[in-house]
Design an enzyme around this catalytic site. Structure first.
Site, short mmCIF file in Angstrom:
data_model
loop_
_atom_site.label_atom_id
_atom_site.label_comp_id
_atom_site.label_asym_id
_atom_site.label_seq_id
_atom_site.Cartn_x
_atom_site.Cartn_y
_atom_site.Cartn_z
CE LYS A 123 32.31 36.04 34.05
NZ LYS A 123 33.26 36.99 33.64
CG ASP A 148 34.08 40.63 34.81
OD1 ASP A 148 34.86 40.31 35.56
OD2 ASP A 148 33.35 39.80 34.22
#
Ligand code: ATR
Length: 270
Positions: A66, A103
């Protein structure tokens, strides 16, 4: 040619994202292909470039890429900049890579699904790693009365709180700084993976409080079992997984899938 998407991770074979996005595509009548690709640990950027050259239009990014995905993007959403991480890559018309993180919004939508009212709530977040950094902005945007970030390494929680202090009432500290009651306690540590439980006081939960674990599995995590014994309502992170996927799907296709049936099917398959 069918538009191609994938999830990059290493390892990635266990990922549920292909099944989730196949369900979204069927439901919304979108013709896409979505696969799981194990990117080499030392060349994530190369894996993304190759995927684009082969017709890739976008990707999800999971552990451990990420931050690398964040670094390769030419354009970043505001929330990705805050998170310092990207879980959604979108190929722009001009060939630029656009990065977003879904997220945090996934977590907040799942909390909404469970009727958790963040506004005015006393919120405790356990952990101060990448997973927690990724959700703080949308949590603070919902205007809790207080947000305490508690971590095994107190200095990391303090640094994180300082980074987000302009967005709301956030403090950081060690587990010894934790005292109840809280309306919502979110476990964002990876302690559950080792079957560990952070040292927490027994009076952590206010009446009607919710305990949320960002992890999920066929069985409740140690944290959720502990919380249930102390009267909290418990929710695991499977809904967050589906909601972050739905937001990524929306970024790519402009369509919002109905997440409930997909979540139910996933739950049955756990
Ligand atoms: P992630 O991307 O999942 O957030 P990370 O950045 O490595 O992964 O962060 C892991 C988090 O879980 C950290 O907050 C870590 O605490 P430290 O900062 O003190 O290392 C926390 N953690 C991991 N194992 C733990 C355990 N057994 N007990 C308590 N906290 C734990």
């Amino acid at each position: 040619m069918t538009d191609r998407y994938c999830v990059f991770g290493n390892p990635v074979a266990h990922s549920r994202s292909p099944a989730i996005h196949a369900a979204f595509a069927e439901q919304t009548g979108q013709e896409i292909e979505y696969t799981a690709i194990e990117a080499p640990l030392d060349d994530f950027a190369g894996a993304w470039r190759r995927f684009v050259a082969e017709g890739g239009r976008g990707a999800n990014v999971t552990v451990p890429f990420k931050e690398e995905a964040f670094r390769l993007c030419e354009v970043l959403s505001q929330r990705a900049r805050r998170a310092g991480a990207v879980n959604t890559l979108v190929l722009g018309k001009n060939g630029q890579s656009y990065g977003d993180t879904t997220d945090g919004v996934g977590l907040v939508r799942d909390l909404e699904r469970h009727g958790v009212d963040l506004a005015g709530a006393r919120v405790l977040v356990l952990g101060a790693g990448g997973a927690v950094r990724g959700v703080l902005e949308p949590l603070l945007a919902a205007q809790p009365a207080s947000l305490l970030v508690a971590n095994r390494t107190a200095s990391k929680a303090e640094a994180l709180a300082a980074d987000f202090a302009d967005l709301g009432a956030i403090r950081g500290g060690g587990f010894d700084a934790v005292e109840g009651p809280h309306d919502l306690v979110i476990n964002g540590t990876s302690a559950s993976l080792a079957g560990d439980l952070p040292p927490l006081p027994d009076d952590l939960f206010a009446p009607g409080a919710t305990a949320y674990d960002m992890m999920y599995g066929a069985e409740p995590t140690v944290f959720l079992r502990w919380a249930a014994e102390r009267g909290a309502r418990t929710v695991d992170g499977l809904g967050m997984l589906v909601e972050q996927a739905a937001e990524s799907f929306f970024q790519w296709r402009g369509k919002r899938p109905d997440t409930d049936p997909v979540l139910e099917a996933l739950r049955r398959a756990l």
